[in-house]
Design a protein around this motif. Sequence first.
Motif, PDB file in Angstrom:
ATOM      1  N   LEU A   5      10.932  12.516  34.524  1.00 20.15           N
ATOM      2  CA  LEU A   5       9.583  12.744  35.739  1.00 20.15           C
ATOM      3  C   LEU A   5       8.208  12.373  34.700  1.00 20.15           C
ATOM      4  N   PHE A   6       7.670  11.881  35.383  1.00 25.41           N
ATOM      5  CA  PHE A   6       6.252  11.978  34.427  1.00 25.41           C
ATOM      6  C   PHE A   6       5.441  13.391  35.254  1.00 25.41           C
ATOM      7  N   LYS A   7       5.066  14.014  34.675  1.00 26.44           N
ATOM      8  CA  LYS A   7       3.722  14.690  34.697  1.00 26.44           C
ATOM      9  C   LYS A   7       2.941  15.261  34.038  1.00 26.44           C
ATOM     10  N   GLY A   8       1.417  14.966  34.271  1.00 30.20           N
ATOM     11  CA  GLY A   8       0.272  14.802  33.559  1.00 30.20           C
ATOM     12  C   GLY A   8       0.407  14.028  32.034  1.00 30.20           C
ATOM     13  N   GLY A   9       1.325  13.154  32.635  1.00 31.32           N
ATOM     14  CA  GLY A   9       1.080  12.158  30.868  1.00 31.32           C
ATOM     15  C   GLY A   9       2.293  12.038  30.084  1.00 31.32           C
ATOM     16  N   PHE A  10       3.290  12.830  29.979  1.00 24.88           N
ATOM     17  CA  PHE A  10       4.649  13.330  29.403  1.00 24.88           C
ATOM     18  C   PHE A  10       5.464  12.635  30.794  1.00 24.88           C
ATOM     19  N   MET A  11       6.404  13.153  29.521  1.00 23.45           N
ATOM     20  CA  MET A  11       8.136  12.735  30.208  1.00 23.45           C
ATOM     21  C   MET A  11       8.401  13.947  30.100  1.00 23.45           C
ATOM     22  N   LYS A  29       8.411  18.033  56.888  1.00 29.35           N
ATOM     23  CA  LYS A  29       9.214  17.101  56.846  1.00 29.35           C
ATOM     24  C   LYS A  29       8.090  15.536  56.337  1.00 29.35           C
ATOM     25  N   GLN A  30       8.462  15.008  57.823  1.00 33.04           N
ATOM     26  CA  GLN A  30       7.643  13.943  57.893  1.00 33.04           C
ATOM     27  C   GLN A  30       6.206  13.733  57.532  1.00 33.04           C
ATOM     28  N   TRP A  31       5.234  14.734  57.931  1.00 31.97           N
ATOM     29  CA  TRP A  31       4.618  15.004  57.169  1.00 31.97           C
ATOM     30  C   TRP A  31       4.007  14.845  56.098  1.00 31.97           C
ATOM     31  N   LEU A  32       4.986  15.742  55.099  1.00 32.66           N
ATOM     32  CA  LEU A  32       5.352  15.900  53.777  1.00 32.66           C
ATOM     33  C   LEU A  32       5.228  14.672  53.033  1.00 32.66           C
ATOM     34  N   LYS A  33       6.443  13.889  53.482  1.00 30.27           N
ATOM     35  CA  LYS A  33       6.820  12.420  53.063  1.00 30.27           C
ATOM     36  C   LYS A  33       5.866  11.197  53.459  1.00 30.27           C
ATOM     37  N   HIS A  34       4.943  11.103  54.719  1.00 27.30           N
ATOM     38  CA  HIS A  34       3.690  10.438  54.358  1.00 27.30           C
ATOM     39  C   HIS A  34       3.321  10.695  53.024  1.00 27.30           C
ATOM     40  N   LYS A  35       2.779  12.293  53.195  1.00 22.66           N
ATOM     41  CA  LYS A  35       1.464  12.373  51.516  1.00 22.66           C
ATOM     42  C   LYS A  35       2.097  12.311  51.382  1.00 22.66           C
ATOM     43  N   ALA A  36       3.124  12.005  50.217  1.00 21.21           N
ATOM     44  CA  ALA A  36       4.523  11.855  49.307  1.00 21.21           C
ATOM     45  C   ALA A  36       3.453  10.362  49.102  1.00 21.21           C
ATOM     46  N   VAL A  37       3.853   9.686  49.978  1.00 14.34           N
ATOM     47  CA  VAL A  37       3.720   8.030  49.935  1.00 14.34           C
ATOM     48  C   VAL A  37       2.204   7.987  49.850  1.00 14.34           C
ATOM     49  N   ARG A  41       3.704   9.840  45.548  1.00 12.40           N
ATOM     50  CA  ARG A  41       4.830  10.462  44.806  1.00 12.40           C
ATOM     51  C   ARG A  41       6.024  10.787  45.795  1.00 12.40           C
ATOM     52  N   SER A  42       6.849  11.271  44.900  1.00 13.85           N
ATOM     53  CA  SER A  42       8.432  11.298  45.363  1.00 13.85           C
ATOM     54  C   SER A  42       7.976  12.661  47.107  1.00 13.85           C
ATOM     55  N   LEU A  43       9.012  12.901  47.095  1.00 13.15           N
ATOM     56  CA  LEU A  43       9.384  14.039  47.887  1.00 13.15           C
ATOM     57  C   LEU A  43       9.066  15.488  47.699  1.00 13.15           C
ATOM     58  N   ASN A  44       9.954  15.814  46.709  1.00 19.67           N
ATOM     59  CA  ASN A  44      10.117  16.569  45.997  1.00 19.67           C
ATOM     60  C   ASN A  44       9.198  16.389  44.796  1.00 19.67           C
ATOM     61  N   GLY A  45       8.253  16.041  44.279  1.00 16.70           N
ATOM     62  CA  GLY A  45       7.217  15.833  43.762  1.00 16.70           C
ATOM     63  C   GLY A  45       5.716  16.129  44.180  1.00 16.70           C
ATOM     64  N   GLU A  46       6.289  16.024  46.061  1.00 18.27           N
ATOM     65  CA  GLU A  46       4.764  16.393  46.031  1.00 18.27           C
ATOM     66  C   GLU A  46       4.887  18.075  46.821  1.00 18.27           C
ATOM     67  N   ILE A  47       6.190  17.810  47.166  1.00 14.89           N
ATOM     68  CA  ILE A  47       6.050  19.518  47.556  1.00 14.89           C
ATOM     69  C   ILE A  47       6.295  20.597  45.866  1.00 14.89           C
ATOM     70  N   VAL A  48       6.238  20.292  44.528  1.00 13.68           N
ATOM     71  CA  VAL A  48       5.584  20.312  43.309  1.00 13.68           C
ATOM     72  C   VAL A  48       4.626  20.438  43.601  1.00 13.68           C
ATOM     73  N   ALA A  49       3.776  19.625  43.334  1.00 15.46           N
ATOM     74  CA  ALA A  49       2.519  19.754  43.511  1.00 15.46           C
ATOM     75  C   ALA A  49       1.825  20.543  44.875  1.00 15.46           C
ATOM     76  N   ARG A  50       2.096  20.076  45.560  1.00 14.98           N
ATOM     77  CA  ARG A  50       1.117  21.640  46.476  1.00 14.98           C
ATOM     78  C   ARG A  50       1.028  23.014  46.697  1.00 14.98           C
TER      79      ARG A  50
END
Length: 66
Positions: A5-11, A29-37, A41-50
Amino acid sequence: MESLLFKGGFMQGNKDRAPTPVRLPEELKQWLKHKAVDNFRSLNGEIVARLEQSRKAEEAQHEKQA
Protein backbone atom coordinates in the motif's frame (compact mmCIF):
# COMPACT_ATOMS: atom_id res chain seq x y z
CA MET A 1 3.62 -12.02 -2.99
CA GLU A 2 3.01 -9.46 -0.25
CA SER A 3 0.33 -6.85 -0.85
CA LEU A 4 1.71 -3.29 -0.79
CA LEU A 5 0.00 0.00 0.00
CA PHE A 6 1.10 3.58 -0.52
CA LYS A 7 1.21 5.68 2.61
CA GLY A 8 2.77 9.09 2.57
CA GLY A 9 4.56 8.22 -0.66
CA PHE A 10 6.21 5.12 0.80
CA MET A 11 5.33 1.50 0.12
CA GLN A 12 4.04 -0.30 3.18
CA GLY A 13 3.25 -3.99 3.54
CA ASN A 14 0.24 -5.51 5.25
CA LYS A 15 2.33 -7.31 7.89
CA ASP A 16 1.62 -4.63 10.50
CA ARG A 17 -2.13 -4.55 9.82
CA ALA A 18 -4.29 -7.00 11.69
CA PRO A 19 -7.64 -7.97 10.13
CA THR A 20 -10.31 -6.22 12.20
CA PRO A 21 -13.83 -7.05 11.12
CA VAL A 22 -16.22 -4.24 12.01
CA ARG A 23 -19.98 -4.28 11.69
CA LEU A 24 -21.21 -1.00 10.26
CA PRO A 25 -24.73 0.21 9.63
CA GLU A 26 -25.34 -0.14 5.88
CA GLU A 27 -26.01 3.58 5.45
CA LEU A 28 -22.67 4.48 7.06
CA LYS A 29 -20.84 1.88 4.97
CA GLN A 30 -22.33 3.29 1.75
CA TRP A 31 -21.41 6.84 2.78
CA LEU A 32 -17.84 5.74 3.52
CA LYS A 33 -17.63 3.96 0.16
CA HIS A 34 -18.66 7.16 -1.63
CA LYS A 35 -16.14 9.20 0.35
CA ALA A 36 -13.45 6.63 -0.46
CA VAL A 37 -14.15 7.03 -4.18
CA ASP A 38 -14.08 10.84 -3.83
CA ASN A 39 -10.69 10.59 -2.07
CA PHE A 40 -9.25 7.92 -4.41
CA ARG A 41 -8.96 5.38 -1.59
CA SER A 42 -10.20 1.91 -0.84
CA LEU A 43 -12.92 1.58 1.79
CA ASN A 44 -10.28 0.34 4.23
CA GLY A 45 -7.99 3.24 3.35
CA GLU A 46 -10.79 5.72 3.94
CA ILE A 47 -11.62 4.24 7.34
CA VAL A 48 -7.95 4.22 8.38
CA ALA A 49 -7.44 7.83 7.20
CA ARG A 50 -10.50 9.02 9.11
CA LEU A 51 -9.49 7.20 12.27
CA GLU A 52 -5.96 8.63 12.05
CA GLN A 53 -7.38 12.12 11.53
CA SER A 54 -9.67 11.69 14.54
CA ARG A 55 -6.81 10.39 16.69
CA LYS A 56 -4.55 13.32 15.76
CA ALA A 57 -7.31 15.82 16.53
CA GLU A 58 -7.97 14.20 19.91
CA GLU A 59 -4.25 14.12 20.78
CA ALA A 60 -3.91 17.79 19.81
CA GLN A 61 -6.88 18.66 22.02
CA HIS A 62 -5.31 16.80 24.96
CA GLU A 63 -2.02 18.67 24.42
CA LYS A 64 -3.86 22.01 24.53
CA GLN A 65 -5.46 21.04 27.84
CA ALA A 66 -2.18 19.96 29.41
